[in-house]
Design a protein around this motif. Structure first.
Motif, PDB file in Angstrom:
ATOM      1  N   PRO A 110       0.837  -1.207   0.000  1.00 56.49           N
ATOM      2  CA  PRO A 110       0.000   0.000   0.000  1.00 56.49           C
ATOM      3  C   PRO A 110       0.870   1.256   0.000  1.00 56.49           C
ATOM      4  O   PRO A 110       1.984   1.233   0.511  1.00 56.49           O
ATOM      5  N   ASN A 111       0.369   2.325  -0.570  1.00 53.81           N
ATOM      6  CA  ASN A 111       1.109   3.596  -0.473  1.00 53.81           C
ATOM      7  C   ASN A 111       0.412   4.532   0.509  1.00 53.81           C
ATOM      8  O   ASN A 111      -0.581   4.157   1.147  1.00 53.81           O
ATOM      9  N   ALA A 112       0.942   5.737   0.620  1.00 56.14           N
ATOM     10  CA  ALA A 112       0.535   6.650   1.700  1.00 56.14           C
ATOM     11  C   ALA A 112      -0.969   6.863   1.776  1.00 56.14           C
ATOM     12  O   ALA A 112      -1.542   6.961   2.854  1.00 56.14           O
ATOM     13  N   SER A 113      -1.621   6.921   0.634  1.00 56.08           N
ATOM     14  CA  SER A 113      -3.041   7.255   0.663  1.00 56.08           C
ATOM     15  C   SER A 113      -3.901   6.003   0.786  1.00 56.08           C
ATOM     16  O   SER A 113      -5.103   6.067   0.695  1.00 56.08           O
ATOM     17  N   ASP A 114      -3.259   4.868   0.972  1.00 56.86           N
ATOM     18  CA  ASP A 114      -3.995   3.612   0.833  1.00 56.86           C
ATOM     19  C   ASP A 114      -4.377   2.936   2.142  1.00 56.86           C
ATOM     20  O   ASP A 114      -4.723   1.758   2.143  1.00 56.86           O
ATOM     21  N   ALA A 115      -4.316   3.667   3.250  1.00 58.28           N
ATOM     22  CA  ALA A 115      -4.731   3.027   4.500  1.00 58.28           C
ATOM     23  C   ALA A 115      -6.225   3.224   4.730  1.00 58.28           C
ATOM     24  O   ALA A 115      -6.713   4.356   4.752  1.00 58.28           O
ATOM     25  N   PHE A 116      -6.944   2.115   4.880  1.00 58.10           N
ATOM     26  CA  PHE A 116      -8.284   2.230   5.442  1.00 58.10           C
ATOM     27  C   PHE A 116      -8.149   2.523   6.927  1.00 58.10           C
ATOM     28  O   PHE A 116      -8.854   3.374   7.484  1.00 58.10           O
ATOM     29  N   PHE A 153       1.707  -7.127   7.892  1.00 60.32           N
ATOM     30  CA  PHE A 153       0.239  -7.174   7.762  1.00 60.32           C
ATOM     31  C   PHE A 153      -0.192  -7.555   6.348  1.00 60.32           C
ATOM     32  O   PHE A 153      -1.305  -8.035   6.143  1.00 60.32           O
ATOM     33  N   HIS A 154       0.702  -7.318   5.381  1.00 63.21           N
ATOM     34  CA  HIS A 154       0.352  -7.578   3.981  1.00 63.21           C
ATOM     35  C   HIS A 154       1.030  -8.836   3.437  1.00 63.21           C
ATOM     36  O   HIS A 154       0.906  -9.147   2.259  1.00 63.21           O
ATOM     37  N   PRO A 190       5.490  -3.582  10.315  1.00 62.54           N
ATOM     38  CA  PRO A 190       4.400  -3.003   9.520  1.00 62.54           C
ATOM     39  C   PRO A 190       4.150  -3.706   8.191  1.00 62.54           C
ATOM     40  O   PRO A 190       2.998  -3.884   7.788  1.00 62.54           O
ATOM     41  N   ASP A 191       5.211  -4.152   7.521  1.00 57.53           N
ATOM     42  CA  ASP A 191       5.004  -4.821   6.233  1.00 57.53           C
ATOM     43  C   ASP A 191       4.338  -6.187   6.390  1.00 57.53           C
ATOM     44  O   ASP A 191       3.767  -6.709   5.431  1.00 57.53           O
TER      45      ASP A 191
END
Lengths: 159, 159
Positions: free
Chosen positions: B2-8, B109-110, B106-107
């Motif tokens: 995910p990038n910066a704008s991609d957090a739900f 989670f994906h 953090p990584d």
């Protein structure tokens, strides 16, 4: 604002997760005999049809409000349509949810909104509330089905 | 990735959300009369004590496995401890969850992991499964309480 490494889950994956839950919820609605959907419950609680109508009254109106920043008055439907009509509305809301969700600007998930003019919270928490409320009430539907002698669909199956 | 704008939602907020649910689940355990926790159910389902023990057997072992990349064999506890002991274990797992969660890189989670050597999935989906399973079974506990004539704690109260 979250940075690149700060996503627990991204919006597209969260929508997919919710739609998986919604497929299971649809199967739970469908598992009820048509004449029990709005008539049967346990412990004087609301019948599962009323809970499904509540889910319908929250899902698309919540996401539409988040997209448009305009809120309709929140009202839980009090009607008791046929099982086929509930399923038809469910499928319609599935399509609407798929259409609306990608229109949520990515930053908005972290904004605070006053949903329906009465529920203030971060947008991601407002959405989680809708999803969690669906899981919560669907779990109640499992008990209703079991007490009717009907085996509910498996919880882990979301396809 | 995910990038910066991609957090739900970001990991810290997700932990806070889960701990809010866990506070509610604790109140549901506590709402049962001690002699009903492992003896009462509806529709031949498992009593709420067994469901709470399942939650305990999933929460910390899942997060510990995600942190350590080592998995214990998964086993649902079959014992029926006292209500006070269930609550004590619940509080202990609350502390352990707070300790372990920030240790998840953090990584991760994906990433995809094979939880307990048998449940393969993306880490965020594995964690959502634990949370959703808790909400699902807790909803069943609400029906048990209502059918015992006990008012369950409000669903929206998470403090």
């Amino acid at each position: 604002m979250p940075n690149a490494s700060d996503a627990f889950i991204d919006p597209a994956a969260m929508l997919a997760h919710w739609q998986g839950h919604r497929r299971l919820s649809r199967r739970v609605i469908d598992a009820f005999p048509a004449d029990k959907l709005f008539s049967y419950s346990v412990g004087d609680m609301r019948p599962f049809g009323a809970l499904a109508m509540e889910m319908l009254s929250m899902t698309v109106p919540m996401v539409r409000g988040i997209v448009n920043e305009k809120w309709d008055a929140f009202s839980t439907e009090r009607e008791s349509p046929s099982k086929q009509e509930v399923l038809r509305r469910w499928d319609e809301s599935t399509r609407q949810l798929d259409e609306l969700w990608p229109q949520i600007p990515p930053d908005r998930f972290h904004a605070t909104m006053n949903a329906f003019g009465q529920y203030e919270g971060k947008v991601n928490e407002l959405l989680l509330y809708c999803i969690d409320n669906e899981i919560h009430h669907r779990g109640q539907g499992y008990v209703y089905l079991r007490s009717l002698g009907i085996e509910p669909p498996p919880f882990y199956e979301r396809e």
